[in-house]
Motif scaffolding. Structure first.
Motif, short mmCIF file in Angstrom:
data_model
loop_
_atom_site.label_atom_id
_atom_site.label_comp_id
_atom_site.label_asym_id
_atom_site.label_seq_id
_atom_site.Cartn_x
_atom_site.Cartn_y
_atom_site.Cartn_z
N THR A 84 -2.46 -10.19 -1.36
CA THR A 84 -1.96 -8.81 -1.41
C THR A 84 -2.55 -8.03 -2.58
O THR A 84 -2.92 -6.86 -2.43
N ALA B 166 0.81 -1.22 0.00
CA ALA B 166 0.00 0.00 0.00
C ALA B 166 0.84 1.26 0.00
O ALA B 166 0.35 2.33 -0.38
N LEU C 61 -4.70 -4.61 -2.15
CA LEU C 61 -4.24 -3.36 -2.76
C LEU C 61 -5.28 -2.78 -3.71
O LEU C 61 -5.55 -1.57 -3.69
N ASP D 192 -7.19 0.80 -3.14
CA ASP D 192 -7.13 1.79 -4.22
C ASP D 192 -8.54 2.23 -4.61
O ASP D 192 -8.84 3.42 -4.74
#
Length: 237
Positions: free
Chosen positions: A224, A106, A228, A232
């Protein structure tokens, strides 16, 4: 040219990023005995709650008539108990699957600032995060921690204001996301008009987190790429 900071990711600590339940119980037992002169038999539930709720309920569960003086004394004793258990955090605490990778990934999001939002004592949160190596990726100076005055919803707003002052920008409500594992955290984020990525890494199911009103729900932080993408998306609208 770097993108100016505009989105704020706040991570809950216990049961979202890490598990240090054994150390927490030991610290509470020591603080309880120091404050009351009696051994602690039962620790109140801790998930999603502010430290003051846990302290007063623990005192009540163990037959102690509480007063306002108990809180200050217990907080001091609890801070001291954690400070002597750094080695135990390293030995018995653990980073939850994917947590370090998610926080690390991140950091690459444009315009992101990352910190924490927890009902725990700031000193305890810093010890846990530091000893388990998560503090390097987070700006703990703008985090939200236990306050005897402000609930978690207000702590989110205060963290947003602190981050705005430090980074010279405004973090919009819609660009602020809390990553947490309990319906009480979801409720706090809703009060602060922040977005919520809920993960079922604690004692609550994905269904319960959806019912509580989380914007997105994942089973863990282990994927992951999905974490992410979700962060976002939640902070870009």
């Amino acid at each position: 040219m770097p993108v100016p900071a505009y989105r704020l990711i706040l991570w809950n600590v216990d049961h979202t990023l890490l598990d240090a339940a054994r150390v927490t119980r030991e610290a509470y037992a020591e603080a309880f005995e120091q404050v009351t002169g009696r051994p602690m038999v039962r620790l109140a539930p801790t998930a999603g709650r502010n430290e003051s709720e846990i302290i007063f309920e623990t005192l009540a569960f163990n037959g102690i008539a509480t007063s306002d003086d108990h809180l200050e004394a217990f907080v001091r004793a609890l801070e001291a108990a954690y400070s002597t258990r750094r080695d135990k955090v390293r030995s018995f605490g653990r980073v939850l699957p994917g947590a370090a990778e998610a926080v690390g990934a991140a950091t690459a999001l444009p315009g992101v600032v990352q910190s924490v939002l927890t009902g725990s004592l700031e000193a305890a949160a810093r010890i846990k995060l530091g000893e388990l190596g998560l503090d390097r990726m987070l700006d703990l100076s703008v985090g939200g921690y236990f306050s005897p005055v402000y609930p978690k919803g207000a702590a989110i707003e205060m963290s947003r204001i602190s981050a705005g002052r430090k980074y010279g920008t405004v973090f919009a409500e819609s660009a602020t996301v809390l990553v947490a594992d309990h319906p009480l955290d979801v409720r706090a984020a809703r009060i602060a008009r922040a977005r919520v990525l809920a993960v079922a890494t604690g004692a609550v199911t994905e269904s319960e987190l959806r019912t509580a009103g989380a914007d997105a729900v994942l089973p863990t932080l282990a994927d992951t790429a999905t974490v992410l993408h979700t962060l976002d998306r939640l902070t870009s609208t």
